[in-house]
Design a protein around this motif. Structure first.
Motif, PDB file in Angstrom:
ATOM      1  N   PHE A 236       5.594 -72.347   5.530  1.00  0.00           N
ATOM      2  CA  PHE A 236       6.282 -71.476   6.479  1.00  0.00           C
ATOM      3  C   PHE A 236       6.317 -72.118   7.867  1.00  0.00           C
ATOM      4  CE2 PHE A 236       4.946 -68.183   3.339  1.00  0.00           C
ATOM      5  CZ  PHE A 236       6.217 -67.758   2.997  1.00  0.00           C
TER       6      PHE A 236
ATOM      7  N   LEU B 294       6.000 -62.890  -2.338  1.00  0.00           N
ATOM      8  CA  LEU B 294       6.973 -62.715  -1.257  1.00  0.00           C
ATOM      9  C   LEU B 294       7.604 -61.322  -1.266  1.00  0.00           C
ATOM     10  CD1 LEU B 294       7.835 -64.688   0.962  1.00  0.00           C
ATOM     11  CD2 LEU B 294       9.816 -65.296  -0.433  1.00  0.00           C
TER      12      LEU B 294
ATOM     13  N   GLU C 277       4.489 -59.975   5.052  1.00  0.00           N
ATOM     14  CA  GLU C 277       4.874 -60.656   6.301  1.00  0.00           C
ATOM     15  C   GLU C 277       3.706 -60.685   7.284  1.00  0.00           C
ATOM     16  OE1 GLU C 277       6.433 -58.033   5.076  1.00  0.00           O
ATOM     17  OE2 GLU C 277       8.469 -58.658   4.520  1.00  0.00           O
ATOM     18  N   ASN C 278       2.916 -59.598   7.305  1.00  0.00           N
ATOM     19  CA  ASN C 278       1.755 -59.559   8.199  1.00  0.00           C
ATOM     20  C   ASN C 278       0.755 -60.656   7.836  1.00  0.00           C
ATOM     21  OD1 ASN C 278       2.857 -57.249   9.372  1.00  0.00           O
ATOM     22  ND2 ASN C 278       1.694 -55.866   8.059  1.00  0.00           N
TER      23      ASN C 278
ATOM     24  N   ILE D 106       1.349 -63.428   6.269  1.00  0.00           N
ATOM     25  CA  ILE D 106       1.919 -64.741   6.579  1.00  0.00           C
ATOM     26  C   ILE D 106       1.716 -65.078   8.058  1.00  0.00           C
ATOM     27  CG2 ILE D 106       4.091 -66.027   6.792  1.00  0.00           C
ATOM     28  CD1 ILE D 106       5.037 -64.483   4.259  1.00  0.00           C
ATOM     29  N   VAL D 107       2.005 -64.117   8.924  1.00  0.00           N
ATOM     30  CA  VAL D 107       1.859 -64.351  10.363  1.00  0.00           C
ATOM     31  C   VAL D 107       0.405 -64.624  10.726  1.00  0.00           C
ATOM     32  CG1 VAL D 107       2.018 -63.241  12.633  1.00  0.00           C
ATOM     33  CG2 VAL D 107       3.906 -63.044  11.019  1.00  0.00           C
TER      34      VAL D 107
END
Length: 318
Positions: free
Chosen positions: A101, A150, A156-157, A159-160
């Protein structure tokens, strides 16, 4: 080749400028050299002069000229910028790739069969790099954690958090005795101006969890008197303490749609430094006088103590 020409080439090589710094990659595959020496300027690194270096790597370079323009050539990689990467899986029959990413890393990571058998397409993983890229070969790695898929809600949290290496928990050295020490500091506020009799409110968003500022206002004969109260975090976070250094490292609280990762432990951010209604709180207060046209005419500042009367929201207050 004549001796004179060989001697000239040797002299040029000896005169090459050698610098140490970091690589800042672009998504297109070229990079920039960021020198450690602040007196030196950033230098362009073309793809063919990276020599296996990637984003955030600490490198040694020589400064060269191509068509009259300055370029850097990586001659040694001193320290890798990434030892692990968060990315998504693309699976084949006998191996897999992790697509980072972090786009500026610049390479997909090859995962051998022995580390990829339990993986599925679009798994979100943390991959440890076991062998770095060289010439035409991709870097190689192994999976150390599967964060989810995914398509999972809230992925998404994750991943960040992993991508930016956000630390959720506070170190034990910071949390040790924090509640006791903070309570002792709260009981010993020092000399303060008492504003607990002022009508005071906080105004925040509907979902806010901590309230770090409050206001009081009065109509005067020829204008207004405004009090702005800010939670006195400095009373609890002493310079150069472990808590101070951890807060500096974090820089700010980070807010996600469903939760927050605070800059300060919750004993402070959600309790002693949160101006909750009906509770004594230590603050720094600005007392500001305005005339009827809204011009500031006078200001004073105090170490203070307040007691908020109401928790208001932006939707409620006109």
């Amino acid at each position: 080749m004549s001796r004179k020409r060989v001697k000239h080439k040797k002299k040029i090589k000896e005169n090459l400028q050698i610098l140490i710094g970091k690589v800042d990659m672009a998504a297109d595959g070229y990079g920039f050299f960021i020198p450690d020496d602040p007196k030196e300027k950033d230098v362009f690194i073309p793809k063919n002069k990276l020599n296996g270096a990637s984003h955030k790597d600490k490198v040694k370079v020589t400064i060269e000229y191509f068509r009259g323009k300055k370029e850097a050539r990586v001659v040694e990689i001193l320290e890798r910028g990434y030892s692990k990467i968060v990315g998504r899986v693309e699976k084949s029959r006998f191996f897999a790739y992790v697509i980072p990413f972090v786009k500026r890393f610049g390479f997909d990571i090859y995962i051998p069969k022995k580390y990829s058998e339990d993986l599925k397409d679009d798994d979100v993983v943390i991959c440890e790099i076991t062998k770095y890229q060289e010439k035409s070969k991709n870097p190689e790695g192994k999976i150390i954690k599967i964060l989810g898929n995914l398509n999972d809600k809230g992925i998404e949290n994750e991943i960040v958090i992993e991508k930016y290496e956000i630390r959720r928990e506070f170190p034990k050295s910071v949390k040790k005795n924090l509640s006791r020490d903070s309570f002792e500091l709260f009981k010993n506020p020092g000399k303060r101006t008492d504003f607990r009799d002022l009508f005071t409110v906080t105004i925040d968003g509907e979902t806010a969890r901590d309230f770090d500022d409050a206001i009081s206002i009065h109509r005067l004969e020829n204008g207004y008197k405004l009090f702005i109260h800010i939670a006195d975090v400095s009373h609890f976070v002493r310079p150069d303490s472990r808590l101070d250094k951890e807060a500096y490292r974090r820089g700010t609280s980070i807010y996600f749609p469903e939760f927050a990762i605070p800059m300060l432990p919750e004993e402070l951010s959600n309790d002693l430094c949160s101006l909750r209604p009906g509770e004594d709180r230590l603050t720094i207060t600005a007392e500001i006088d305005y005339d009827e046209k809204g011009n500031r005419v006078n200001a004073n500042f105090y170490q203070s103590v307040i007691k908020s009367d109401y928790r208001l929201t932006y939707n409620y207050v006109n």
